[in-house]
Design a protein around this motif. Sequence first.
Motif, PDB file in Angstrom:
ATOM      1  N   SER A 220       0.803  -1.219   0.000  1.00  0.00           N
ATOM      2  CA  SER A 220       0.000   0.000   0.000  1.00  0.00           C
ATOM      3  C   SER A 220       0.839   1.273   0.000  1.00  0.00           C
ATOM      4  N   GLY A 221       2.156   1.152   0.173  1.00  0.00           N
ATOM      5  CA  GLY A 221       3.004   2.339   0.224  1.00  0.00           C
ATOM      6  C   GLY A 221       2.813   3.109   1.520  1.00  0.00           C
ATOM      7  N   THR A 222       2.856   2.391   2.629  1.00  0.00           N
ATOM      8  CA  THR A 222       2.467   2.962   3.914  1.00  0.00           C
ATOM      9  C   THR A 222       3.630   2.986   4.896  1.00  0.00           C
ATOM     10  N   VAL A 223       3.798   4.099   5.606  1.00  0.00           N
ATOM     11  CA  VAL A 223       4.750   4.105   6.713  1.00  0.00           C
ATOM     12  C   VAL A 223       3.958   4.028   8.017  1.00  0.00           C
ATOM     13  N   VAL A 224       4.452   3.204   8.936  1.00  0.00           N
ATOM     14  CA  VAL A 224       3.758   3.028  10.211  1.00  0.00           C
ATOM     15  C   VAL A 224       4.569   3.736  11.283  1.00  0.00           C
ATOM     16  N   LEU A 225       3.920   4.647  12.010  1.00  0.00           N
ATOM     17  CA  LEU A 225       4.617   5.415  13.042  1.00  0.00           C
ATOM     18  C   LEU A 225       4.006   5.146  14.412  1.00  0.00           C
ATOM     19  N   PHE A 226       4.853   4.798  15.365  1.00  0.00           N
ATOM     20  CA  PHE A 226       4.409   4.644  16.742  1.00  0.00           C
ATOM     21  C   PHE A 226       4.746   5.931  17.479  1.00  0.00           C
ATOM     22  N   SER A 227       3.728   6.676  17.871  1.00  0.00           N
ATOM     23  CA  SER A 227       3.992   7.947  18.552  1.00  0.00           C
ATOM     24  C   SER A 227       4.431   7.720  19.990  1.00  0.00           C
ATOM     25  N   GLY A 228       4.995   8.735  20.589  1.00  0.00           N
ATOM     26  CA  GLY A 228       5.430   8.651  21.975  1.00  0.00           C
ATOM     27  C   GLY A 228       5.838  10.031  22.446  1.00  0.00           C
ATOM     28  N   ALA A 229       6.354  10.092  23.678  1.00  0.00           N
ATOM     29  CA  ALA A 229       6.701  11.388  24.258  1.00  0.00           C
ATOM     30  C   ALA A 229       7.655  12.178  23.349  1.00  0.00           C
ATOM     31  N   LYS A 230       8.666  11.486  22.820  1.00  0.00           N
ATOM     32  CA  LYS A 230       9.632  12.182  21.968  1.00  0.00           C
ATOM     33  C   LYS A 230       9.263  12.084  20.490  1.00  0.00           C
ATOM     34  N   LYS A 231       8.214  11.350  20.228  1.00  0.00           N
ATOM     35  CA  LYS A 231       7.777  11.137  18.846  1.00  0.00           C
ATOM     36  C   LYS A 231       6.371  11.699  18.681  1.00  0.00           C
ATOM     37  N   GLY A 232       6.287  13.027  18.646  1.00  0.00           N
ATOM     38  CA  GLY A 232       4.989  13.700  18.627  1.00  0.00           C
ATOM     39  C   GLY A 232       4.163  13.364  17.392  1.00  0.00           C
ATOM     40  N   ARG A 233       2.846  13.295  17.604  1.00  0.00           N
ATOM     41  CA  ARG A 233       1.928  13.015  16.500  1.00  0.00           C
ATOM     42  C   ARG A 233       1.954  14.133  15.462  1.00  0.00           C
ATOM     43  N   ALA A 234       2.165  15.362  15.954  1.00  0.00           N
ATOM     44  CA  ALA A 234       2.014  16.533  15.085  1.00  0.00           C
ATOM     45  C   ALA A 234       3.130  16.658  14.045  1.00  0.00           C
TER      46      ALA A 234
END
Lengths: 483, 232
Positions: B145-159
Amino acid sequence: MSIKIGEGPFHQRVEKGLNNPFMRGAVSSAQERFQQRKASAIEELGNWEEWRSLGEEIRQHTIEHLDFYLNQLSENIIKRGGHVFFAATAEEANHYIRDVVQSKNGKKVVKSKSMVTEEISLNACLEEAGCEVIETDLGEYILQVDDHDPPSHIVTPALHKNKEQIRDVFKAKLGYTKSEMPEELALHARELLRKEFLSADIGITGCNFAVAESGSISLVTNEGNARLVTALPKTQITVMGMERIVPTFEELDILVSLLTRSAVGQKLTSYVTALTGPRTEGEVDGPEEFHLVIVDNGRSSILGTDFQSVLQCIRCAACINVCPVYRHVGGHSYGSIYPGPIGAVLTPLLEGYEDHKELPYASTLCAACSEACPVKIPLHDLLHKHRQVIVEREGKAPVSEKLIMKAFGFGISSPALYQMGSKFAPMAMKPFVGENQSISKGPGPLKSWTDSREFPAPDQERFRDWMKSRAKGGRIDENRYRS
Amino acid sequence: MKTGTVHNSDSFLKNISSRLGRDTIEPAVTLPEWSYSPQHRVLENATQEELIAVLEKQCQIIHTDFVRVKPENTLEETLNYVIESYGGGPIITWDDPRFEQSGLSSLFERDDTSIWDPSIGDNNIPLAEKANIGITFSDITLAESGTVVLFSGAKKGRAVSLLPTVYIALIPAESIVPRMTQATSIIHNKIQDGDALSSCINFITGPSNSADIEMKLVVGVHGPIKVTYIVY
Ligand code: SF4
């Protein structure tokens, strides 16, 4: 807005639909585009029927054990510090949400698209309580800005509007000065809505599928508004129909894959977001407080009945996109926020037959819907069952089928084919199928059909293929159907 | 973590149980063996190179620029090139050790780069909002699908992957799997092992878009307007 939309009795709504040439053109070209896109997306999978069977099996299992999975979901959410409210009715759901909003002193609410909040008329309840409620999905936003025009499709709600109308609405209401180009219109909405996201107190979303094993909710979107709604406001409230749940992430994979292909012909939409509870220790975006409202509102009374399979629905609109009746009359004619075959089955179940008893007749029983459904809901059988129930209750059909089909502009003088249903028709008709695979002259009940127009041979060339081949030949002439 | 509250669960769930013909809420359910498993056969025997080729092809469909770091270039050179082609900063990134591990320290020598910083709280949001480019790594990448999967966290902001105009995903070749099936099974296994699940997992497939106006595709609505994937 509740389930019911639009004014006037059924035949007046249909009449309005039939007399709206833009809408009718838009609907047929949308149906074709949806179908083409879906066709190429599923072709690549190769074994679509296996995927459908798997989807059906997962949905059936989940509904059969719904009490267990909802309980598991709820326990996992509270472990993560989220709050769960089980709402038996629309009122209970609305009042809980209103109380949460007021306890946060919330003034501005941003929403991402959610059918169930429309079903329970949440916006009206919050507006009465003095909140500003902003729909942020582009289609929903357009409808809201245009004095709450009702939606006409569950995936592309503003399908009945053309870009010039949208431009004029934006000019009148939003100080818009540019052209009717969709890019410019969308950019204007982006700029205005960005400010709203950044200043909203509360975010409200629907839920495509909750995941029981982890207490997660998932959102399947393209525009990114659902991500903003769940990243920026301090409080998030998610509202889900109680059946929208899967056991684990592994089943989420299957249902999301079926949904995105069936709904928009994409392998995945731009965003599939799985959210679990409020933000965790140290996180600075995402909500500080998370509430999940699980809504029954008539669904549990479908359990254990002949109609239970309708709860398998994943709201992909594939059935709507192939329906010849929807194509003909458009979404508003159904008088429900759930139009098309799924709406014709679901609306009377949720709201009672009284206001919606014509809906099960808004179908040719051609079975294109059942074949399109990614989770194999036997929609046309369920429509047929509705008719049986109605006849049993009323002693007769609400209006004669003849009149209903006439109201739909199909202009037939004999309903015989509908009674037979295309399932039973092929044998009877085969001898009369001409070279071009359409019936040129039929005996008995078909005669009056074939007098006025070409009718497709059921099964040999189903309605939808017929429409497609006609469209390809550039011979779509809607007036012919109206006779 | 503080436990949340639950309201009305008993009456609500018991009603469902009784509609389904049971006296009580089912205490346990075992998942059946499903009759079909077509998902495992997609790109089943594809090599890593083949998966990269599938990803590249899919990028054309999802309006995403695909860039592969050439043998004669470093990731740093390639990233700089892409940044410049988008007109430069301001830039916002995750606070992620992979930047340094991948030789990208110079990114943080630019004075128009901000790093997502939990200690400044809400002040991260305007930084992300004003940024021209947001950069993150892909935690898992889906070829089909051409998709990157991101796991957010304190240092990995959603924004970071959401508010900037442009989003760049850095994709380690070894993060590429055939499809969503492999990613959801990794997540499922984590849950079974009792690992804490990220509060926000995003499957991102290209730029935001909408077809709500006359079914015409508009690329770039609320999320990023342009997206580049850099495979290294
Ligand atoms: S009934 Fe089937 S095809 Fe129609 S919206 Fe629901 S899942 Fe999709």
